[in-house]
Design a protein around this motif. Structure first.
Motif, PDB file in Angstrom:
ATOM      1  N   LEU A 375       0.720  -0.707  -0.117  1.00 33.77           N
ATOM      2  CA  LEU A 375       0.005   0.122  -0.424  1.00 33.77           C
ATOM      3  C   LEU A 375       0.846   1.113   0.258  1.00 33.77           C
ATOM      4  O   LEU A 375       0.368   2.519  -0.665  1.00 33.77           O
ATOM      5  CB  LEU A 375      -1.162  -0.392   1.261  1.00 33.77           C
ATOM      6  CG  LEU A 375      -1.945   1.285   1.189  1.00 33.77           C
ATOM      7  CD1 LEU A 375      -2.609   1.704   0.499  1.00 33.77           C
ATOM      8  CD2 LEU A 375      -2.334   1.055   2.874  1.00 33.77           C
ATOM      9  N   GLN A 421     -14.640   3.947  -4.420  1.00 38.59           N
ATOM     10  CA  GLN A 421     -13.046   4.099  -5.600  1.00 38.59           C
ATOM     11  C   GLN A 421     -12.928   6.216  -5.162  1.00 38.59           C
ATOM     12  O   GLN A 421     -13.415   6.756  -4.837  1.00 38.59           O
ATOM     13  CB  GLN A 421     -14.345   4.590  -7.189  1.00 38.59           C
ATOM     14  CG  GLN A 421     -14.316   3.398  -7.250  1.00 38.59           C
ATOM     15  CD  GLN A 421     -14.082   2.776  -8.738  1.00 38.59           C
ATOM     16  OE1 GLN A 421     -14.415   4.188  -9.347  1.00 38.59           O
ATOM     17  NE2 GLN A 421     -13.816   1.655 -10.036  1.00 38.59           N
ATOM     18  N   MET A 434      -8.186   4.765  -7.271  1.00 38.66           N
ATOM     19  CA  MET A 434      -7.391   3.920  -6.434  1.00 38.66           C
ATOM     20  C   MET A 434      -9.197   3.136  -5.797  1.00 38.66           C
ATOM     21  O   MET A 434     -10.459   3.791  -6.404  1.00 38.66           O
ATOM     22  CB  MET A 434      -7.383   3.995  -5.507  1.00 38.66           C
ATOM     23  CG  MET A 434      -5.743   3.927  -5.640  1.00 38.66           C
ATOM     24  SD  MET A 434      -4.602   3.642  -5.780  1.00 38.66           S
ATOM     25  CE  MET A 434      -3.414   4.566  -6.893  1.00 38.66           C
ATOM     26  N   GLY A 436     -11.323   0.302  -3.654  1.00 40.33           N
ATOM     27  CA  GLY A 436     -11.184  -0.420  -2.894  1.00 40.33           C
ATOM     28  C   GLY A 436     -11.882  -0.878  -2.094  1.00 40.33           C
ATOM     29  O   GLY A 436     -13.335  -1.014  -2.473  1.00 40.33           O
ATOM     30  N   VAL A 455      -6.435  -2.331  -1.740  1.00 38.64           N
ATOM     31  CA  VAL A 455      -6.801  -1.730  -2.254  1.00 38.64           C
ATOM     32  C   VAL A 455      -5.515  -1.818  -3.390  1.00 38.64           C
ATOM     33  O   VAL A 455      -4.956  -2.269  -2.952  1.00 38.64           O
ATOM     34  CB  VAL A 455      -6.271   0.187  -1.581  1.00 38.64           C
ATOM     35  CG1 VAL A 455      -5.923   1.017  -2.682  1.00 38.64           C
ATOM     36  CG2 VAL A 455      -6.913   0.145  -0.524  1.00 38.64           C
TER      37      VAL A 455
END
Length: 718
Positions: A375, A421, A434, A436, A455
């Motif tokens: 991450l 998002q 990204m 998630g 993520v």
């Protein structure tokens, strides 16, 4: 099911005793009442008879004294010649007036007497008295039943009777009967009430005993059926209860385990002394650190292998009567699962690192968060900088920070996966997207304790979706421009075309040579074909733009099918085609549709079945309702059929599938328009074809509410 225990001998004896008491108490009471009433009735009856007889006798003496003088007077009137002549006449000719006259004179001659005439005095009492007898009896009079005593007066030839109503004569008996019955009833009710209370007390005692027995039996059944091993030992540590599950868990049979010390059965040798000390400590002090809570220990199976078990131990009783009860559960499988989960988490971490996906793991109780190194790589920061619970949020685009904060910190998604998002902070032209996905995990009590999220970088996918969306907007604008163009162009074409058709129709009215007439005919046919093409193009344009106007209404489907068949019948006759209509026995098939548009679709399919059929072939039109509330109309021909590549292009506008090389006329728009119309009316149009055998087109619509059913077709030929 629990067994119902039979009644004990004492309970059965008690019930028999109650029954005997009822008989012994009620029988003498009933006999006493009956004897009392019988003796009293006889005594009263004797007194009544004697009193009535004395009254009759006294009355007879008095009458004789009074009647001695009266007898001579009556006899003198009775011996009068006119009286004798009247009496000697037969009954029907007897002179009643003379007899009445003499009786009235006799009554006036002696004040205080009443005289009457009896032609045939008699009856049982009178007959008995006239024979010189006296007595007492009961008889019925107009006033009711009476007790009657009779006494003869021989010198007069009379009988004196004394009558007393039975109700008056026997009133003491009725009163006595009521009194005796009332007393007997009261005594009987008191006796029965006592017996009922005794029976109820016995029944409650029996029920209480049965409840105790049922409770013990239920407890035994629960312990036998429970999925946990149950063991009970006494104060000396000897096993007293060992259920079947304990046998499955530890391997010892009930007969082998009961009566033996527990330490010899399942406690490892190194822990036996500590077990005995703990048991003795509780007996002396009442303290036990392992009691009344879940503990995990190691147990020994009969075959010698060791395995983990979870125990819950609790004591009952006190002193020498103390017993220790325990539920035990083999947790070998759970331990294996926990180890598998740990290994799986390790593999998941490796997989996430390899796939460039980052993850975070938040403890919802303490608030601590673990951020993965992957991450940190996605964020483009050093892993050491992710040192607090909201470290991710500071790298998010300002407009998305509030949503990401809720996503990371709260258990909002406890009902299922929570997706989000968001954008990372940075220049607009380099914005990275990204995606998630997080899930909340709860403890055994259902309380959320942990939230884990992953993520992934979806910048490429997001940009592709934006490009697709832009392309769709461009296509919509182009389609709108096309529709506007077709609408304007059709208007420009329709005006001169109508003029051409009008002048052609006027030319048909003139006297033309055959060549001129054929030319005009070709001109009109071409004009109508062009007008039909313009109308179909406009309809398709309206369907694509969503501006098609429909007038849905309840439509009788079989009526529409009949109209279509009647329209194509002349064309079919020219090619010697046979038309078969398969209709259900119940003709009530109603659909919600635009009548004219539905007829347009079916007419197009039926016309195609005529045009593309073989000579002297068959057209089948079948209507049927399906069990799921749909109505289908199938139009089948026996033409050459279509290949797979042509079926893939069947509903493309302007594609005649090679028919343009034949003499069959068409625009290539009919099927595309028909499919669009059916979809606009909430239905569907499908096709199936077999080369060399023919093609089947199927129209499907929802049956109108209130008309569901499934009906099989019955063929009819035309």
């Amino acid at each position: 099911m629990r067994r119902r225990h039979p009644q004990t001998g004492s309970q059965a004896r008690a019930r028999r005793l109650i029954a005997a008491l009822v008989v012994l108490c009620l029988a003498p009471l009933g006999l006493l009442t009956w004897f009392s009433l019988s003796l009293s009735a006889e005594a009263v009856r004797g007194q009544v008879d004697a009193r009535v007889q004395n009254t009759a006798s006294a009355s007879a003496v008095y009458v004789k004294e009074q009647m001695d003088g009266l007898a001579e007077l009556v006899d003198s009137y009775a011996r009068r010649p006119s009286m004798i002549r009247a009496m000697r006449q037969p009954g029907t000719r007897r002179n009643g007036a003379i007899i009445a006259f003499h009786l009235q004179e006799l009554q006036r001659a002696r004040k205080g007497i009443a005289v009457t005439f009896a032609t045939a005095p008699g009856g049982p009492l009178v007959d008995a008295a006239l024979q010189g007898r006296s007595g007492v009896g009961e008889r019925t009079t107009a006033a009711g039943r009476v007790v009657s005593a009779y006494e003869p007066v021989p010198s007069l030839g009379w009988t004196v009777t004394a009558d007393v109503a039975t109700g008056t004569a026997f009133a003491p008996i009725a009163e006595l009967r009521r009194t005796v019955l009332t007393i007997g009833a009261v005594l009987g009710l008191v006796l029965l009430a006592g017996l009922v209370l005794l029976a109820r007390a016995l029944r409650e005692r029996t029920r209480a005993e049965q409840r105790v027995v049922d409770g013990e039996e239920r407890t035994r059944e629960i312990l036998e059926a429970t999925a946990e091993a149950f063991i009970s030992i006494d104060a000396a540590g000897v096993v007293t209860i060992w259920n079947p599950r304990a046998t499955e868990t530890f391997g010892w049979a009930r007969d082998e385990a009961v009566g033996r010390p527990l330490t010899e059965l399942l406690i490892p040798e190194g822990s036996r002394e500590a077990h005995d000390r703990g048991r003795q400590r509780y007996l002396e002090t009442g303290e036990g650190p392992l009691l009344n809570r879940r503990v995990e220990v190691t147990a020994v199976h009969k075959d010698g292998h060791r395995f983990p078990v979870e125990l819950v131990i609790w004591p009952a009783g006190s002193g020498p009567e103390t017993v220790f009860n325990a539920f035990a559960h083999d947790i070998s499988e759970r331990r294996g699962n926990e180890e598998a989960v740990r290994a799986s988490n390790e593999r998941l971490g490796l997989a996430l690192d390899a796939s460039s996906m980052g993850y975070w793991d938040r403890d919802l109780v303490s608030g601590q968060v673990v951020w993965s190194e992957a991450l940190a790589g996605l964020l483009g920061v050093d892993h050491g900088s992710l040192d607090h619970d909201l470290a991710l949020v500071q790298h998010v685009h300002p407009q998305d920070r509030e949503a990401v904060t809720r996503w990371v910190s709260g258990p909002a998604g406890r009902g299922g996966p929570e997706e989000l998002q968001f954008r990372l902070d940075g220049p607009e032209e380099t914005t990275r997207w990204m995606s998630g996905r997080a899930r909340v995990y709860a403890d055994d009590n259902g309380q959320p304790v942990r939230k884990v999220g992953v993520v992934a970088d979806v910048t490429g996918r997001q940009r592709a979706e934006q490009a697709i969306e832009q392309a769709k907007l461009d296509a919509d604008r182009a389609n709108l421009a096309k529709s506007e163009f077709l609408s304007k162009m059709s208007h420009e074409l329709r005006t001169p075309l109508n003029a051409i058709l009008g002048f052609g129709q006027l030319l048909e009215l003139d006297d033309l040579t055959p060549e001129q007439s054929e030319s005009v005919h070709h001109m009109l046919r071409g004009g109508r074909h062009l007008l039909e093409l313009i109308n179909e193009v406009l309809d398709i344009s309206r369907i694509e733009s969503g501006n098609l106007s429909l007038s849905p209404e309840p439509v009788d489907l079989l009526e529409v099918v009949k109209d279509i068949v009647d329209l194509i019948r002349p064309l079919a006759a020219e090619r010697q085609l046979t038309i078969q209509v398969l209709a259900p026995p119940d003709p009530d098939l109603t659909v919600q549709a635009d009548r004219q548009r539905l007829k347009q679709v079916l007419l197009n399919l039926a016309s195609n079945a005529v045009k593309y059929n073989r000579h002297a072939g068959t057209i089948r039109v079948a209507c049927q309702a399906t069990p799921d509330g749909r109505v289908v109309v199938a139009v089948q021909d026996t033409g050459p059929g279509l290949s797979a590549d042509k079926m893939a292009r069947l509903f493309n506008p302007f594609d005649r599938l090679g028919a343009e090389e034949t003499q069959v006329q068409g625009t290539g728009m009919g099927l595309a328009l028909s499919k669009g119309l059916m979809e606009a009316m909430g239905g569907d149009l499908t096709a199936e074809s077999v080369e060399g055998k023919g093609t089947t087109f199927t129209v499907e619509l929802a049956e109108l509410a209130g008309q569901p059913g499934s009906r099989s077709g019955v063929p009819s030929r035309s």
